[in-house]
Design an enzyme around this catalytic site. Structure first.
Site, PDB file in Angstrom:
ATOM      1  N   ARG A   1      17.839 -74.057 -52.572  1.00  0.00           N
ATOM      2  CA  ARG A   1      17.197 -72.979 -51.366  1.00  0.00           C
ATOM      3  C   ARG A   1      18.483 -71.642 -51.677  1.00  0.00           C
ATOM      4  O   ARG A   1      18.719 -71.090 -50.413  1.00  0.00           O
ATOM      5  CB  ARG A   1      17.094 -73.818 -50.259  1.00  0.00           C
ATOM      6  CG  ARG A   1      15.950 -74.702 -49.944  1.00  0.00           C
ATOM      7  CD  ARG A   1      14.727 -74.538 -50.611  1.00  0.00           C
ATOM      8  NE  ARG A   1      13.726 -74.611 -49.989  1.00  0.00           N
ATOM      9  CZ  ARG A   1      13.140 -75.343 -49.675  1.00  0.00           C
ATOM     10  NH1 ARG A   1      13.144 -74.893 -48.367  1.00  0.00           N
ATOM     11  NH2 ARG A   1      11.852 -76.138 -49.370  1.00  0.00           N
TER      12      ARG A   1
ATOM     13  N   ARG B   1       9.589 -61.599 -46.002  1.00  0.00           N
ATOM     14  CA  ARG B   1       8.511 -62.715 -45.452  1.00  0.00           C
ATOM     15  C   ARG B   1       7.681 -62.489 -44.721  1.00  0.00           C
ATOM     16  O   ARG B   1       6.407 -62.629 -44.270  1.00  0.00           O
ATOM     17  CB  ARG B   1       9.300 -64.316 -45.317  1.00  0.00           C
ATOM     18  CG  ARG B   1       8.143 -65.455 -44.538  1.00  0.00           C
ATOM     19  CD  ARG B   1       8.107 -65.966 -45.805  1.00  0.00           C
ATOM     20  NE  ARG B   1       7.277 -67.088 -45.289  1.00  0.00           N
ATOM     21  CZ  ARG B   1       5.852 -67.070 -44.334  1.00  0.00           C
ATOM     22  NH1 ARG B   1       5.666 -65.219 -44.234  1.00  0.00           N
ATOM     23  NH2 ARG B   1       5.076 -68.042 -44.206  1.00  0.00           N
TER      24      ARG B   1
ATOM     25  N   ASP C   1       6.984 -72.251 -55.155  1.00  0.00           N
ATOM     26  CA  ASP C   1       7.247 -73.708 -54.888  1.00  0.00           C
ATOM     27  C   ASP C   1       6.716 -74.705 -55.460  1.00  0.00           C
ATOM     28  O   ASP C   1       6.434 -74.090 -56.363  1.00  0.00           O
ATOM     29  CB  ASP C   1       6.947 -73.634 -53.798  1.00  0.00           C
ATOM     30  CG  ASP C   1       7.099 -74.531 -52.409  1.00  0.00           C
ATOM     31  OD1 ASP C   1       7.778 -74.619 -51.714  1.00  0.00           O
ATOM     32  OD2 ASP C   1       5.898 -75.273 -52.038  1.00  0.00           O
TER      33      ASP C   1
ATOM     34  N   TYR D   1       3.126 -85.002 -51.787  1.00  0.00           N
ATOM     35  CA  TYR D   1       2.321 -84.543 -50.408  1.00  0.00           C
ATOM     36  C   TYR D   1       0.834 -83.997 -50.939  1.00  0.00           C
ATOM     37  O   TYR D   1      -0.007 -83.785 -50.010  1.00  0.00           O
ATOM     38  CB  TYR D   1       2.660 -82.660 -50.745  1.00  0.00           C
ATOM     39  CG  TYR D   1       4.808 -82.701 -50.652  1.00  0.00           C
ATOM     40  CD1 TYR D   1       5.075 -82.765 -49.539  1.00  0.00           C
ATOM     41  CD2 TYR D   1       5.339 -83.284 -51.497  1.00  0.00           C
ATOM     42  CE1 TYR D   1       6.113 -82.369 -49.087  1.00  0.00           C
ATOM     43  CE2 TYR D   1       6.837 -82.898 -51.344  1.00  0.00           C
ATOM     44  CZ  TYR D   1       6.990 -82.567 -49.967  1.00  0.00           C
ATOM     45  OH  TYR D   1       8.264 -82.330 -49.450  1.00  0.00           O
TER      46      TYR D   1
ATOM     47  N   ARG E   1      15.110 -68.721 -45.312  1.00  0.00           N
ATOM     48  CA  ARG E   1      15.360 -68.349 -43.925  1.00  0.00           C
ATOM     49  C   ARG E   1      16.405 -67.892 -43.423  1.00  0.00           C
ATOM     50  O   ARG E   1      16.736 -67.121 -42.312  1.00  0.00           O
ATOM     51  CB  ARG E   1      14.175 -69.155 -42.843  1.00  0.00           C
ATOM     52  CG  ARG E   1      13.085 -69.192 -43.363  1.00  0.00           C
ATOM     53  CD  ARG E   1      12.425 -70.009 -42.535  1.00  0.00           C
ATOM     54  NE  ARG E   1      12.583 -71.387 -43.431  1.00  0.00           N
ATOM     55  CZ  ARG E   1      12.124 -72.619 -43.298  1.00  0.00           C
ATOM     56  NH1 ARG E   1      10.880 -72.698 -41.837  1.00  0.00           N
ATOM     57  NH2 ARG E   1      12.526 -73.325 -43.797  1.00  0.00           N
TER      58      ARG E   1
HETATM   59  O1  CP3 Z   1      15.467 -70.264 -53.605  1.00  0.00           O
HETATM   60  C1  CP3 Z   1      14.984 -71.315 -53.922  1.00  0.00           C
HETATM   61  O2  CP3 Z   1      15.125 -72.673 -53.887  1.00  0.00           O
HETATM   62  C2  CP3 Z   1      14.220 -71.095 -54.842  1.00  0.00           C
HETATM   63  C3  CP3 Z   1      12.195 -71.485 -53.741  1.00  0.00           C
HETATM   64  C4  CP3 Z   1      12.099 -72.556 -53.575  1.00  0.00           C
HETATM   65  C5  CP3 Z   1      11.561 -72.830 -52.650  1.00  0.00           C
HETATM   66  N1  CP3 Z   1      11.412 -74.302 -52.170  1.00  0.00           N
HETATM   67  C6  CP3 Z   1      10.878 -71.967 -51.158  1.00  0.00           C
HETATM   68  C7  CP3 Z   1      10.659 -72.348 -49.907  1.00  0.00           C
HETATM   69  C8  CP3 Z   1      11.798 -73.577 -54.521  1.00  0.00           C
HETATM   70  C9  CP3 Z   1      12.664 -74.174 -55.584  1.00  0.00           C
HETATM   71  C10 CP3 Z   1      11.399 -75.086 -53.450  1.00  0.00           C
HETATM   72  C11 CP3 Z   1      11.676 -77.132 -53.885  1.00  0.00           C
HETATM   73  C12 CP3 Z   1      10.187 -77.454 -53.442  1.00  0.00           C
HETATM   74  N2  CP3 Z   1       9.489 -77.143 -52.342  1.00  0.00           N
HETATM   75  C13 CP3 Z   1      10.992 -78.875 -52.558  1.00  0.00           C
HETATM   76  C14 CP3 Z   1      11.813 -79.418 -53.591  1.00  0.00           C
HETATM   77  C15 CP3 Z   1      13.512 -78.917 -53.071  1.00  0.00           C
HETATM   78  C16 CP3 Z   1      14.167 -79.497 -51.813  1.00  0.00           C
HETATM   79  O3  CP3 Z   1      14.351 -79.007 -50.672  1.00  0.00           O
HETATM   80  O4  CP3 Z   1      13.466 -80.964 -51.663  1.00  0.00           O
HETATM   81  C17 CP3 Z   1       9.826 -78.901 -51.766  1.00  0.00           C
HETATM   82  C18 CP3 Z   1      10.545 -80.537 -51.489  1.00  0.00           C
HETATM   83  C19 CP3 Z   1       8.833 -77.821 -51.615  1.00  0.00           C
HETATM   84  C20 CP3 Z   1       7.696 -78.734 -50.983  1.00  0.00           C
HETATM   85  C21 CP3 Z   1       8.000 -77.274 -49.483  1.00  0.00           C
HETATM   86  N3  CP3 Z   1       8.362 -75.998 -49.778  1.00  0.00           N
HETATM   87  C22 CP3 Z   1       8.413 -78.216 -47.674  1.00  0.00           C
HETATM   88  C23 CP3 Z   1       8.317 -79.192 -47.740  1.00  0.00           C
HETATM   89  C24 CP3 Z   1       8.325 -76.754 -47.189  1.00  0.00           C
HETATM   90  C25 CP3 Z   1       7.921 -76.840 -45.669  1.00  0.00           C
HETATM   91  C26 CP3 Z   1       9.891 -77.118 -45.271  1.00  0.00           C
HETATM   92  C27 CP3 Z   1      11.094 -75.845 -45.201  1.00  0.00           C
HETATM   93  O5  CP3 Z   1      11.761 -75.908 -46.216  1.00  0.00           O
HETATM   94  O6  CP3 Z   1      10.610 -74.723 -44.776  1.00  0.00           O
HETATM   95  C28 CP3 Z   1       8.301 -75.113 -47.694  1.00  0.00           C
HETATM   96  C29 CP3 Z   1       8.923 -74.117 -48.159  1.00  0.00           C
HETATM   97  C30 CP3 Z   1       9.074 -73.428 -48.037  1.00  0.00           C
HETATM   98  N4  CP3 Z   1       9.578 -73.206 -49.522  1.00  0.00           N
HETATM   99  C31 CP3 Z   1      10.142 -72.154 -47.742  1.00  0.00           C
HETATM  100  C32 CP3 Z   1      11.147 -71.467 -48.412  1.00  0.00           C
HETATM  101  C33 CP3 Z   1      11.725 -70.264 -48.978  1.00  0.00           C
HETATM  102  C34 CP3 Z   1      10.069 -71.376 -46.800  1.00  0.00           C
HETATM  103  C35 CP3 Z   1       8.354 -70.987 -45.938  1.00  0.00           C
HETATM  104  C36 CP3 Z   1       8.994 -69.599 -45.238  1.00  0.00           C
HETATM  105  O7  CP3 Z   1       9.953 -68.906 -45.286  1.00  0.00           O
HETATM  106  O8  CP3 Z   1       7.990 -69.921 -44.710  1.00  0.00           O
END
Ligand code: CP3
Length: 348
Positions: free
Chosen positions: A29, A42, A79, A155, A33
């Protein structure tokens, strides 16, 4: 005249058995944000999935942390829930609530998923990869990724994030063939998706299995290890040289079993894995170890961050190691603490 040499990406060294000091570093990540420049894009992008499917903007947010910190690898911005969305399940991200999906709860509902329909959305992600390969510094590796079938299924079945992934676990116990059919769809489409990322220019792949740790060992064998083995085999049958890192978060005592059975080249260790075990892992299996600083130490900063980072580094001296967190960066992380971490890892 000497031929220009191929750019060396030091991130790839550990996968060739070359131990480097300092070790390569990237952070799960690393785009997101906690960075003001991410929040700015975003806000302009519309929905979160619109951002994932906009190759120019997705490439831009991938590059942001590389410009700031010079990590050894960038990770494609997308994602894990792109896969169910591309399959035709309704997926959206509600502000402050995380992902919301229209749940799939039985074998009958699997007919809603359309593997042929994934093409156009996977192509947009592949276009992001291709742009990144153009725009990244030559020495920076590019990581492609997908979610592991088990974690993505949690999910898809629950319809949202949950604290115990009970809906998927119950389906898996009550109707083994039905749940297997869902996992099979995810295995197949993930091989296709990852293959497209490699063709477009990804150097390394990571498979995120965030919820591996909620399964007892026999269930872990069936829903985590076997599908991951199939993905590794499937991807390597067309791309034998691409290194694959598995991240079976919470797998604990089963982590080495996961490595030997799946054939992954690297193992992402979560926060709870003791560094002495990470150091011993390589003596048992020829695997690159990645991890595992607590992301909350990046919120804390200062002496606690410094102390633990040095402990991990000292334990892993002489091993094929990639420095990372044990889970993703959290939004309240001060960006300057990330800069300090990179400095410590690189010897400052
Ligand atoms: O920089 C990076 O890591 C690349 C992009 C990336 C994102 N999600 C962007 C994201 C990657 C590799 C992921 C993986 C991901 N997504 C996982 C596996 C890794 C982990 O953290 O356990 C999972 C379970 C998800 C599913 C997911 N996506 C959730 C549960 C959420 C909401 C919770 C949260 O952390 O915001 C997301 C949203 C998400 N994915 C955001 C980002 C930058 C935030 C959303 C936003 O900016 O509005």
């Amino acid at each position: 005249m000497a031929k220009p040499s191929r750019p060396t990406r030091r991130f790839l060294d550990p996968f060739k058995g070359i131990v480097t000091s300092p070790p390569p570093i990237w952070l799960m990540r690393q785009a997101g944000r906690y960075l003001p420049e991410y929040r700015e894009i975003r806000a302009k992008a519309g929905s979160f999935l619109d951002l994932c499917y906009d190759p120019a903007l997705a490439a831009e947010v991938t590059l942001q942390p590389i410009r700031r910190y010079g990590f050894d690898a960038a990770i494609l911005f997308a994602d894990i829930l792109v896969v169910p969305d591309a399959l035709g399940q309704s997926v959206h991200f509600a502000e402050g609530e995380g992902p919301i999906l229209e749940p799939i709860a039985s074998i009958r509902e699997l007919s809603r998923l359309q593997p042929e329909a994934t093409r156009s959305k996977y192509a947009l992600v592949a276009e992001t990869v291709a742009r990144l390969r153009q725009d990244l510094p030559k020495e920076t590796a590019l990581i492609g990724f997908c979610g592991a079938p088990w974690t993505v299924a949690t999910y898809m079945v629950e319809g949202r994030g949950s604290k115990d992934q009970a809906a998927a676990r119950l389906w898996a116990y009550r109707d083994r063939d039905g749940f297997q059919a869902l996992i099979d769809i995810l295995v197949e489409t993930s091989i296709d998706y990852l293959g497209q990322q490699v063709k477009a220019g990804a150097d390394v792949l990571q498979i995120f299995d965030t919820w591996a740790g909620v399964l007892p060992d026999d269930e872990l064998d069936r829903w985590v290890i076997e599908p991951t083995r199939q993905i590794v085999d499937g991807v390597k049958s067309s791309h034998p040289d691409v290194p694959i890192i598995g991240f079976p978060r919470g797998a604990g005592g089963s982590a080495l079993w996961y490595v030997s059975e799946t054939g992954v080249d690297g193992i992402g260790c979560d926060t709870a894995m003791p560094p002495y075990m990470m150091a011993e892992a390589f003596d048992e299996e020829p695997v690159v170890v990645q991890g595992n600083l607590d992301p909350l130490l990046l919120v804390t900063g200062g002496e606690p961050l410094e102390k633990r980072t040095r402990e991990i580094l000292e334990r892993m001296v002489g091993k094929p190691f990639i420095f990372n967190l044990g889970h993703g960066i959290v939004p309240q992380t001060p960006p300057e603490n990330v800069a300090r971490l990179v400095e410590i890892v690189r010897g400052g």
